[in-house]
Design an enzyme around this catalytic site. Structure first.
Site, PDB file in Angstrom:
ATOM      1  N   ASP A  19       0.770  -1.208  -0.092  1.00  0.00           N
ATOM      2  CA  ASP A  19       0.003  -0.043  -0.120  1.00  0.00           C
ATOM      3  C   ASP A  19       0.838   1.177  -0.030  1.00  0.00           C
ATOM      4  OD1 ASP A  19      -2.332  -1.554   0.201  1.00  0.00           O
ATOM      5  OD2 ASP A  19      -1.783  -1.863   2.705  1.00  0.00           O
ATOM      6  N   LYS A  22       2.420   1.927  -5.271  1.00  0.00           N
ATOM      7  CA  LYS A  22       3.162   1.308  -6.553  1.00  0.00           C
ATOM      8  C   LYS A  22       2.389   1.442  -7.582  1.00  0.00           C
ATOM      9  CE  LYS A  22       3.268  -2.580  -4.220  1.00  0.00           C
ATOM     10  NZ  LYS A  22       3.003  -2.324  -2.917  1.00  0.00           N
ATOM     11  N   GLY A  46      -3.897  -4.541  -3.684  1.00  0.00           N
ATOM     12  CA  GLY A  46      -4.790  -3.677  -4.259  1.00  0.00           C
ATOM     13  C   GLY A  46      -4.370  -2.589  -4.816  1.00  0.00           C
ATOM     14  N   HIS A  47      -4.478  -2.174  -6.008  1.00  0.00           N
ATOM     15  CA  HIS A  47      -3.831  -0.945  -6.242  1.00  0.00           C
ATOM     16  C   HIS A  47      -4.829  -0.009  -6.756  1.00  0.00           C
ATOM     17  CE1 HIS A  47      -0.403  -3.392  -7.108  1.00  0.00           C
ATOM     18  NE2 HIS A  47      -0.888  -4.103  -7.732  1.00  0.00           N
ATOM     19  N   GLN A 229       2.412  -5.954  -2.835  1.00  0.00           N
ATOM     20  CA  GLN A 229       2.606  -6.178  -1.366  1.00  0.00           C
ATOM     21  C   GLN A 229       4.230  -5.448  -1.276  1.00  0.00           C
ATOM     22  OE1 GLN A 229       1.855  -9.649  -2.702  1.00  0.00           O
ATOM     23  NE2 GLN A 229       0.005  -9.010  -2.418  1.00  0.00           N
TER      24      GLN A 229
HETATM   25  P1  IMP Z   1      -2.196 -13.029   2.186  1.00  0.00           P
HETATM   26  O1  IMP Z   1      -1.281 -12.441   1.058  1.00  0.00           O
HETATM   27  O2  IMP Z   1      -3.659 -12.725   1.986  1.00  0.00           O
HETATM   28  O3  IMP Z   1      -1.897 -14.166   2.646  1.00  0.00           O
HETATM   29  O4  IMP Z   1      -2.012 -12.128   3.549  1.00  0.00           O
HETATM   30  C1  IMP Z   1      -0.539 -12.113   4.348  1.00  0.00           C
HETATM   31  C2  IMP Z   1      -0.445 -10.861   5.102  1.00  0.00           C
HETATM   32  O5  IMP Z   1      -0.107  -9.871   3.869  1.00  0.00           O
HETATM   33  C3  IMP Z   1      -1.544  -9.915   5.764  1.00  0.00           C
HETATM   34  O6  IMP Z   1      -0.894  -9.464   6.697  1.00  0.00           O
HETATM   35  C4  IMP Z   1      -2.036  -9.201   4.677  1.00  0.00           C
HETATM   36  O7  IMP Z   1      -2.915  -8.263   5.266  1.00  0.00           O
HETATM   37  C5  IMP Z   1      -0.882  -8.455   3.981  1.00  0.00           C
HETATM   38  N1  IMP Z   1      -0.947  -8.324   2.591  1.00  0.00           N
HETATM   39  C6  IMP Z   1      -1.307  -9.189   1.626  1.00  0.00           C
HETATM   40  N2  IMP Z   1      -1.475  -8.231   0.309  1.00  0.00           N
HETATM   41  C7  IMP Z   1      -1.343  -6.965   0.885  1.00  0.00           C
HETATM   42  C8  IMP Z   1      -1.357  -5.750   0.102  1.00  0.00           C
HETATM   43  O8  IMP Z   1      -1.487  -5.843  -1.111  1.00  0.00           O
HETATM   44  N3  IMP Z   1      -1.169  -4.744   0.811  1.00  0.00           N
HETATM   45  C9  IMP Z   1      -1.118  -4.639   2.398  1.00  0.00           C
HETATM   46  N4  IMP Z   1      -1.134  -5.823   2.879  1.00  0.00           N
HETATM   47  C10 IMP Z   1      -1.098  -7.232   2.021  1.00  0.00           C
END
Ligand code: IMP
Length: 435
Positions: A19, A22, A46-47, A229
């Site tokens: 977040d 990017k 999420g972009h 991420q």
């Molecule tokens: P997962 O990728 O859904 O398994 O989540 C694993 C961890 O990564 C969690 O703490 C999520 O909140 C975090 N996370 C995954 N994708 C994003 C993103 O695009 N932005 C922020 N946090 C993310």
């Protein structure tokens, strides 16, 4: 605008917990490159991209999808939920955009049992869970490594799909129902038919993207790799186990797209002027007071994927130093500087104190991270930017930024030994300057 991308290969990665903006930085360059490639992650990302009055939110499509020049690629390292993908493609078409997209046949597919398994796993992992987005990310990557995953190309081969699905379905079904006592009862046949149909719907986009990228690279085309991420969520270099399940350091661009990048690269690490985090983990610079609240509201810090309020903290230079090192950043893009406008002072964490010792680099031990106490430097804040200020900055560039904002950026540069190349101070595509 072409001068903005001096190198053929640009990699944009997150340096914090995702977040960072990017999508905005990728979109800024997307009309100057021939390809925009996502190389890992899935619809956990999420972009948000704002162009004029239009706001676009993508989870699986690369942010370059709005470019009139670039072809967008979903690389082999990405995990694809076809239902979400089809939804995003339809929305774009309804808004008059014809997506120029190619999807690797080697990318793995998120199946319904992966989402169920995510929920079951989070309960099981309890306080050691990351607070997953629930999109099936860990289970799909686990199946890939178990070697019974379903790949995008399989959706076009009915017999192979059935053969592979029987193995994968039975494995996941047994763990879900017998081990976790989880209520998962969608029959295999229903999933089989549904995914065969998805395959037909996205057929025209599926391609040998690895080959195409290799040719593009040889022919000197410009390629931008868009990370998802951020560093602290990386399963190797992040705050394991509180992270995601795909590598997001810049080096993974080659693995996740299938092209060897034997050349000089421009590697842009995107950092917010403060830090946010959704999910669970130690968060050394977290602000649980009214200052954090103010930043969350000013910065609209609510998850794009889940809507969860993001935890907020001061900028952490220990984290950024690690990002510079692990991704080999050639420059930093600092975003959302406007959000800190009108704060009398701004803190920056320069090191941690752990068990009475000063620490400048991120420790690998989770126990040490739990004990880390931040050491802050306090810098002067800057005024809220008026519309007039913004217009002046747009025409005059970096030198028109408030002096104290420049001091803040230059302080970061010195502390992490990486130049700030891009500064962003608003939501719109135009509210970004090159330093
Ligand atoms: P997962 O990728 O859904 O398994 O989540 C694993 C961890 O990564 C969690 O703490 C999520 O909140 C975090 N996370 C995954 N994708 C994003 C993103 O695009 N932005 C922020 N946090 C993310």
């Amino acid at each position: 605008m072409d001068h903005l991308v001096p190198d053929k290969i640009t990699v944009v990665v997150g340096t914090q917990w995702g977040d960072e903006g990017k999508g905005k930085i990728t979109d800024f360059f997307a009309n100057d490159v021939d390809y925009v490639v996502r190389f890992h992650g899935g619809n956990n990302a999420g972009h948000t991209v704002k162009v004029g009055n239009e706001i676009y939110k993508f989870h699986i499509l690369p942010s370059g999808i709005l470019s009139s020049r670039a072809v967008s690629i979903i690389g082999n390292g990405v995990v694809v939920n076809p239902k979400v993908l089809i939804g995003e493609l339809e929305e774009l078409k309804e808004r008059g955009i014809n997506p120029r997209l190619k999807i690797s046949q080697r990318a793995h597919v998120i199946m319904p049992y992966h989402e169920a398994m995510d929920a079951a796993l989070s309960g099981h992992q309890a306080h050691l869970a990351a607070g997953s987005t629930g999109r099936g990310i860990a289970p799909v990557y686990a199946d890939k490594m178990y070697r019974h995953g379903i790949r995008v190309g399989d959706l076009l081969e009915p017999e192979l799909l059935r053969e592979k699905l029987e193995k994968a379905y039975n494995f996941n079904h047994q763990i879900l129902t017998a081990v976790f006592k989880y209520d998962f009862n969608t029959p295999l046949e229903i999933i089989y038919q549904e995914y065969l149909a998805y395959g037909q719907e996205i057929k025209s986009y599926i391609d040998d993207t690895e080959l195409e990228l290799a040719q593009a690279f040889r022919n000197g085309h410009k390629i931008l790799f868009e990370g998802a991420q951020g560093l602290s969520l990386d399963p190797d270099h992040g705050m394991y186990p509180h992270g995601t399940s795909s590598n997001n350091v810049a080096g993974y661009a080659e693995v996740g797209s299938g092209v060897g990048l034997n050349c000089r690269k421009r590697i842009i690490g995107v950092a917010k002027a403060y830090v946010s985090r959704v999910g669970t983990s130690p968060f050394t610079t977290e602000l649980t007071d009214s200052v954090g609240e103010l930043i969350r509201e000013n910065g609209s810090e609510y998850g794009t994927t889940t809507g969860r309020p993001r935890r907020i903290g001061w900028l952490d230079l220990v984290q950024l130093r690690q990002a510079v090192r692990t991704s080999g950043l050639t420059e930093l893009a600092v975003t959302k500087l406007d959000v800190l406008g009108d704060m009398p002072e701004i803190k920056v964490c320069t090191s941690y104190k752990i068990d009475n010792q000063w620490v400048n680099e991120m420790p690998a031990s989770l126990d040490k991270m739990r004990k880390a106490v931040p050491h802050y430097e306090t810098l002067r804040g800057w005024p809220k930017l008026t519309d007039n200020d913004i217009e002046t900055i747009k025409s005059e560039g970096y030198s028109a930024l408030p002096r104290t904002m420049q001091e803040y950026l230059e302080y970061i540069e010195r502390q992490i030994d990486c130049p700030v190349g891009i500064v962003s101070f608003g939501k719109d595509r135009s509210e970004t300057v090159i330093k």
